[in-house]
Write a protein that holds these residues in place. Sequence first.
Motif, PDB file in Angstrom:
ATOM      1  N   GLN A 197       0.851  -1.180   0.000  1.00  0.00           N
ATOM      2  CA  GLN A 197       0.000   0.000   0.000  1.00  0.00           C
ATOM      3  C   GLN A 197       0.892   1.236   0.000  1.00  0.00           C
ATOM      4  OE1 GLN A 197      -2.857   1.991   3.228  1.00  0.00           O
ATOM      5  NE2 GLN A 197      -3.649   0.024   2.506  1.00  0.00           N
ATOM      6  N   LEU A 198       0.654   2.138  -0.941  1.00  0.00           N
ATOM      7  CA  LEU A 198       1.463   3.343  -1.037  1.00  0.00           C
ATOM      8  C   LEU A 198       1.145   4.298   0.104  1.00  0.00           C
ATOM      9  CD1 LEU A 198       1.401   4.278  -4.838  1.00  0.00           C
ATOM     10  CD2 LEU A 198       3.181   3.075  -3.569  1.00  0.00           C
ATOM     11  N   LEU A 199       2.200   4.828   0.724  1.00  0.00           N
ATOM     12  CA  LEU A 199       2.051   5.916   1.683  1.00  0.00           C
ATOM     13  C   LEU A 199       2.316   7.252   0.995  1.00  0.00           C
ATOM     14  CD1 LEU A 199       3.869   4.409   4.809  1.00  0.00           C
ATOM     15  CD2 LEU A 199       1.472   4.165   4.094  1.00  0.00           C
ATOM     16  N   SER A 200       3.185   7.242   0.009  1.00  0.00           N
ATOM     17  CA  SER A 200       3.467   8.436  -0.799  1.00  0.00           C
ATOM     18  C   SER A 200       2.613   8.394  -2.061  1.00  0.00           C
ATOM     19  CB  SER A 200       4.951   8.481  -1.159  1.00  0.00           C
ATOM     20  OG  SER A 200       5.354   7.283  -1.813  1.00  0.00           O
ATOM     21  N   THR A 201       2.607   9.494  -2.797  1.00  0.00           N
ATOM     22  CA  THR A 201       1.829   9.549  -4.034  1.00  0.00           C
ATOM     23  C   THR A 201       2.446  10.566  -4.992  1.00  0.00           C
ATOM     24  OG1 THR A 201      -0.346   9.978  -5.013  1.00  0.00           O
ATOM     25  CG2 THR A 201       0.229  11.259  -3.050  1.00  0.00           C
ATOM     26  N   PHE A 202       2.350  10.268  -6.277  1.00  0.00           N
ATOM     27  CA  PHE A 202       2.739  11.226  -7.306  1.00  0.00           C
ATOM     28  C   PHE A 202       1.549  12.094  -7.742  1.00  0.00           C
ATOM     29  CE2 PHE A 202       6.121   7.968  -8.786  1.00  0.00           C
ATOM     30  CZ  PHE A 202       7.056   8.493  -7.916  1.00  0.00           C
ATOM     31  N   GLU A 203       0.398  11.907  -7.127  1.00  0.00           N
ATOM     32  CA  GLU A 203      -0.798  12.605  -7.588  1.00  0.00           C
ATOM     33  C   GLU A 203      -0.661  14.126  -7.519  1.00  0.00           C
ATOM     34  OE1 GLU A 203      -4.190  11.134  -5.510  1.00  0.00           O
ATOM     35  OE2 GLU A 203      -4.307   9.306  -6.734  1.00  0.00           O
ATOM     36  N   TYR A 204       0.047  14.635  -6.510  1.00  0.00           N
ATOM     37  CA  TYR A 204       0.222  16.088  -6.405  1.00  0.00           C
ATOM     38  C   TYR A 204       1.068  16.617  -7.565  1.00  0.00           C
ATOM     39  CZ  TYR A 204      -1.602  15.467  -1.681  1.00  0.00           C
ATOM     40  OH  TYR A 204      -2.398  15.145  -0.607  1.00  0.00           O
ATOM     41  N   ILE A 205       2.035  15.819  -7.995  1.00  0.00           N
ATOM     42  CA  ILE A 205       2.836  16.199  -9.170  1.00  0.00           C
ATOM     43  C   ILE A 205       1.962  16.235 -10.400  1.00  0.00           C
ATOM     44  CG2 ILE A 205       4.702  15.444 -10.703  1.00  0.00           C
ATOM     45  CD1 ILE A 205       6.060  14.229  -8.211  1.00  0.00           C
ATOM     46  N   TYR A 206       1.183  15.176 -10.590  1.00  0.00           N
ATOM     47  CA  TYR A 206       0.345  15.104 -11.783  1.00  0.00           C
ATOM     48  C   TYR A 206      -0.709  16.213 -11.803  1.00  0.00           C
ATOM     49  CZ  TYR A 206       2.517  10.514 -12.271  1.00  0.00           C
ATOM     50  OH  TYR A 206       3.423   9.483 -12.385  1.00  0.00           O
ATOM     51  N   GLU A 207      -1.246  16.527 -10.645  1.00  0.00           N
ATOM     52  CA  GLU A 207      -2.215  17.616 -10.566  1.00  0.00           C
ATOM     53  C   GLU A 207      -1.561  18.943 -10.963  1.00  0.00           C
ATOM     54  OE1 GLU A 207      -5.085  19.809  -7.239  1.00  0.00           O
ATOM     55  OE2 GLU A 207      -4.122  17.902  -6.770  1.00  0.00           O
ATOM     56  N   SER A 208      -0.352  19.181 -10.473  1.00  0.00           N
ATOM     57  CA  SER A 208       0.361  20.413 -10.805  1.00  0.00           C
ATOM     58  C   SER A 208       0.648  20.521 -12.293  1.00  0.00           C
ATOM     59  CB  SER A 208       1.677  20.495 -10.028  1.00  0.00           C
ATOM     60  OG  SER A 208       1.459  20.698  -8.658  1.00  0.00           O
ATOM     61  N   LEU A 209       0.950  19.387 -12.921  1.00  0.00           N
ATOM     62  CA  LEU A 209       1.354  19.381 -14.323  1.00  0.00           C
ATOM     63  C   LEU A 209       0.196  19.112 -15.281  1.00  0.00           C
ATOM     64  CD1 LEU A 209       4.733  17.429 -14.008  1.00  0.00           C
ATOM     65  CD2 LEU A 209       4.361  19.900 -14.027  1.00  0.00           C
ATOM     66  N   GLY A 210      -0.999  18.900 -14.739  1.00  0.00           N
ATOM     67  CA  GLY A 210      -2.160  18.651 -15.582  1.00  0.00           C
ATOM     68  C   GLY A 210      -2.130  17.306 -16.267  1.00  0.00           C
ATOM     69  N   ILE A 211      -1.551  16.320 -15.597  1.00  0.00           N
ATOM     70  CA  ILE A 211      -1.432  14.968 -16.148  1.00  0.00           C
ATOM     71  C   ILE A 211      -2.483  14.056 -15.526  1.00  0.00           C
ATOM     72  CG2 ILE A 211       0.059  12.930 -16.284  1.00  0.00           C
ATOM     73  CD1 ILE A 211       2.456  14.856 -16.193  1.00  0.00           C
ATOM     74  N   GLU A 212      -3.179  13.285 -16.350  1.00  0.00           N
ATOM     75  CA  GLU A 212      -4.114  12.279 -15.848  1.00  0.00           C
ATOM     76  C   GLU A 212      -3.400  10.931 -15.821  1.00  0.00           C
ATOM     77  OE1 GLU A 212      -7.809  12.171 -17.876  1.00  0.00           O
ATOM     78  OE2 GLU A 212      -8.241  14.297 -17.565  1.00  0.00           O
ATOM     79  N   ASN A 213      -3.423  10.279 -14.666  1.00  0.00           N
ATOM     80  CA  ASN A 213      -2.682   9.025 -14.521  1.00  0.00           C
ATOM     81  C   ASN A 213      -3.284   8.221 -13.375  1.00  0.00           C
ATOM     82  OD1 ASN A 213      -0.606   7.069 -13.854  1.00  0.00           O
ATOM     83  ND2 ASN A 213       0.795   8.276 -15.113  1.00  0.00           N
ATOM     84  N   ASP A 214      -3.581   6.962 -13.626  1.00  0.00           N
ATOM     85  CA  ASP A 214      -4.174   6.111 -12.590  1.00  0.00           C
ATOM     86  C   ASP A 214      -3.231   4.972 -12.191  1.00  0.00           C
ATOM     87  OD1 ASP A 214      -4.306   4.485 -14.799  1.00  0.00           O
ATOM     88  OD2 ASP A 214      -6.438   3.979 -14.563  1.00  0.00           O
ATOM     89  N   GLU A 215      -1.919   5.172 -12.365  1.00  0.00           N
ATOM     90  CA  GLU A 215      -0.948   4.101 -12.123  1.00  0.00           C
ATOM     91  C   GLU A 215      -0.933   3.620 -10.681  1.00  0.00           C
ATOM     92  OE1 GLU A 215       2.540   6.229 -13.309  1.00  0.00           O
ATOM     93  OE2 GLU A 215       2.747   7.253 -11.394  1.00  0.00           O
ATOM     94  N   GLU A 216      -1.396   4.458  -9.731  1.00  0.00           N
ATOM     95  CA  GLU A 216      -1.315   4.107  -8.310  1.00  0.00           C
ATOM     96  C   GLU A 216      -2.574   3.409  -7.796  1.00  0.00           C
ATOM     97  OE1 GLU A 216      -0.474   7.671  -6.162  1.00  0.00           O
ATOM     98  OE2 GLU A 216       1.423   8.042  -7.193  1.00  0.00           O
TER      99      GLU A 216
END
Length: 267
Positions: A243-262
């Motif tokens: 289970q991930l404790l960290s996330t790249f979602e804040y990066i993707y939100e900042s860059l306008g990237i849609e990604n469901d890898e997590e």
Amino acid sequence: MIIPKNSEEIELMRESALVVSKTLGMIAKEVKPGVTTLQLDKLAEDFIRSEGAIPGFLGLYDFPNSLCMSPNAQVVHGIPNDQPLQEGDIISIDCGAIKNGFYGDHAYTFPVGEVDKETSELLRVTKESLYKGIKEFKIGNRVGDVGYAIQKHAEDHGYGVVRELVGHGLGRTMHEDPEMPNYGKRGRGKKFVEGMVVAIEPMINMGTKSIKQLKDGWTILTRDGKPSAHFEHDVALIDGKPQLLSTFEYIYESLGIENDEEREFKK
């Protein structure tokens, strides 16, 4: 010795990891040609402190800054400086924070503007190898299973897997048992146990796996001068699964990237 965490401790570690994730999300907007890594470092330190946390790298083993900033052929542990980033660069930004007495440790390699296709492919494959490793972090497996998955994916694409630098257990100290190499053999190494938390962090080179160190005592470079990529997540073993404790979602939100890898690794 592996130090398993109970559910309360894991939730505290999630808070620490999310401070780092939010910091990288904030930094993502600022990674562009002309900015210096010292400027980014100052932004990160201020943000971490505003979140009620302490920069985890600053002073750790006498490291002088809050971020490890490693552009292009630098693999990891680059020291921030006043040299501006340039169009086409890549830069690994590794960030740590201490909150509630626990560390968060998280890294992402950013393109600076537009990068060439060969370098973009290196970033893609390295991040894929991270998730392939995470999938093997489960009850019944061992350290070698994670390393094997990362190594196979990277080497299948012709890349070099750094041997001298590894992931690690994480907790009240930055580096706990077990070491988590990005190479290995299936079924070898320490067994995974419920409640353990690790930082999994592939360091993958476009060319040779060989590295060298600068005279500053920190900066690690590829020996052939080709680019290197580095991605890192904090992962807990809960109910036998990663289970991930960290996330790249804040990066993707900042860059306008849609990604469901997590998605499959979320709470």
